[in-house]
Scaffold this motif. Structure first.
Motif, mmCIF file in Angstrom:
data_model
loop_
_atom_site.group_PDB
_atom_site.id
_atom_site.type_symbol
_atom_site.label_atom_id
_atom_site.label_comp_id
_atom_site.label_asym_id
_atom_site.label_seq_id
_atom_site.Cartn_x
_atom_site.Cartn_y
_atom_site.Cartn_z
ATOM 1 N N GLU A 12 0.806 -1.226 0.000
ATOM 2 C CA GLU A 12 0.000 0.000 0.000
ATOM 3 C C GLU A 12 0.839 1.277 0.000
ATOM 4 O OE1 GLU A 12 0.600 -1.205 4.311
ATOM 5 O OE2 GLU A 12 0.224 -2.157 2.382
ATOM 6 N N GLY A 13 2.113 1.194 0.410
ATOM 7 C CA GLY A 13 2.972 2.374 0.431
ATOM 8 C C GLY A 13 3.499 2.754 -0.940
ATOM 9 N N ASN A 14 3.400 1.846 -1.894
ATOM 10 C CA ASN A 14 3.894 2.098 -3.252
ATOM 11 C C ASN A 14 2.714 2.051 -4.212
ATOM 12 O OD1 ASN A 14 5.128 1.993 -5.805
ATOM 13 N ND2 ASN A 14 6.916 0.905 -5.005
ATOM 14 N N ILE A 15 2.131 3.201 -4.467
ATOM 15 C CA ILE A 15 0.907 3.273 -5.266
ATOM 16 C C ILE A 15 1.134 2.759 -6.687
ATOM 17 C CG2 ILE A 15 -0.838 4.821 -6.217
ATOM 18 C CD1 ILE A 15 -0.437 6.621 -3.811
ATOM 19 N N ALA A 16 2.277 3.140 -7.301
ATOM 20 C CA ALA A 16 2.555 2.728 -8.683
ATOM 21 C C ALA A 16 2.683 1.209 -8.779
ATOM 22 C CB ALA A 16 3.835 3.399 -9.180
ATOM 23 N N LEU A 17 3.422 0.608 -7.832
ATOM 24 C CA LEU A 17 3.591 -0.849 -7.836
ATOM 25 C C LEU A 17 2.266 -1.551 -7.600
ATOM 26 C CD1 LEU A 17 5.327 -3.425 -7.824
ATOM 27 C CD2 LEU A 17 5.710 -3.054 -5.366
ATOM 28 N N THR A 18 1.492 -1.023 -6.658
ATOM 29 C CA THR A 18 0.190 -1.621 -6.361
ATOM 30 C C THR A 18 -0.707 -1.628 -7.593
ATOM 31 O OG1 THR A 18 0.302 -0.882 -4.056
ATOM 32 C CG2 THR A 18 -1.861 -1.468 -4.904
ATOM 33 N N LYS A 19 -0.725 -0.526 -8.329
ATOM 34 C CA LYS A 19 -1.563 -0.420 -9.524
ATOM 35 C C LYS A 19 -1.104 -1.418 -10.590
ATOM 36 C CE LYS A 19 -3.438 2.915 -12.834
ATOM 37 N NZ LYS A 19 -4.809 2.478 -12.563
ATOM 38 N N GLU A 20 0.217 -1.529 -10.782
ATOM 39 C CA GLU A 20 0.749 -2.466 -11.766
ATOM 40 C C GLU A 20 0.421 -3.907 -11.401
ATOM 41 O OE1 GLU A 20 4.541 -1.623 -14.148
ATOM 42 O OE2 GLU A 20 4.985 -0.749 -12.191
#
Length: 249
Positions: A12-20
């Protein structure tokens, strides 16, 4: 999906990674229900590409997590890594660890959300059941008045939710998240006059067994009705969304 990723890998702390990760996982899940023909542009082909992307992203995540032993997140990935480092446990390869992560996320992706969606749908269609559920939970709330604000439900509270438990079980039966499972016959098997030869693959439909009138009297008495469109194949879903107005009790 976001909640599952948080529990499995604390992304949850890495929005870009979470979206990918979310997009790739969704594409992989779509490929489960297609013909396995690997042609460019097909859903199956896109699923294979998405899985390769997942392996790369999760492989990098595993490497980073191993390198930061002092700042681990105590999530499912941490547990897997700790077990893989324990000399008393079977050592797992990174490929096996990544496969486990994918399995955890995909198995928790649609199951809980679909059951919750269908439970709300069934309760909306059956106001008497909805009233009984509300009454039971308001009684529990009344019994906990005067307790600290941070009070959480205890085991006695959960045990008293007999009707709530029935609602959950009925939603699981009617929603039938898993369409079924495959088994291979080890011997010639006869069922109601039909012979299934040894070595054949049999698909056992949980959708049908969960609605067997010999086991469940009036098995369709909770069947959904109304204007909301529900599609049951290849998965249970509401293609146009499922909207409700919630009011404070």
């Amino acid at each position: 999906m976001l909640l599952v990723l948080k529990l499995v890998a604390s992304t949850e702390g890495n929005i870009a990674l979470t979206k990918e990760l979310e997009e790739a996982m969704h594409q992989v899940s779509l490929s489960f229900f297609t013909v396995a023909i690997n042609l460019p542009g097909t859903t199956y082909n896109k699923g294979l590409k998405a899985r390769r992307k997942l392996v790369q992203m999760l492989g990098k995540l595993v490497e980073e997590r191993r390198a930061s032993k002092c700042s681990r997140s105590n999530d499912i990935l941490d547990t897997i890594l700790k077990n893989s480092e324990d000399t008393n446990c079977v050592i797992q390869t990174d490929e096996q660890i990544i496969d486990q992560i994918i399995a955890f996320v995909l198995s928790g992706y649609e199951t809980a959300s679909i059951v919750l969606m269908m439970a709300v749908k069934y309760l909306h269609d059956h106001p008497l059941a909805q009233d009984e559920l509300r009454k039971e939970n308001l009684e529990i709330r009344k019994g906990n008045l005067g307790k600290p604000e941070n009070y959480t439900l205890n085991w006695d509270d959960y045990r008293s939710m007999s009707f709530t438990r029935s609602v959950v079980l009925e939603a699981l039966r009617m929603a039938s998240i898993g369409l079924g499972f495959l088994r291979r016959t080890t011997v010639d098997t006869e069922i109601k006059g039909y012979v299934i030869p040894k070595g054949w693959t049999v698909f056992v439909s949980t959708v049908e067994t969960n609605k067997d009138p010999d086991t469940y009297p009036e098995p369709l008495k909770w069947e959904e009705i109304g204007e909301n469109k529900i599609v049951r194949f290849p998965r249970v879903e509401a293609p146009n969304g499922l909207y409700y107005r919630l009011r404070d009790c």
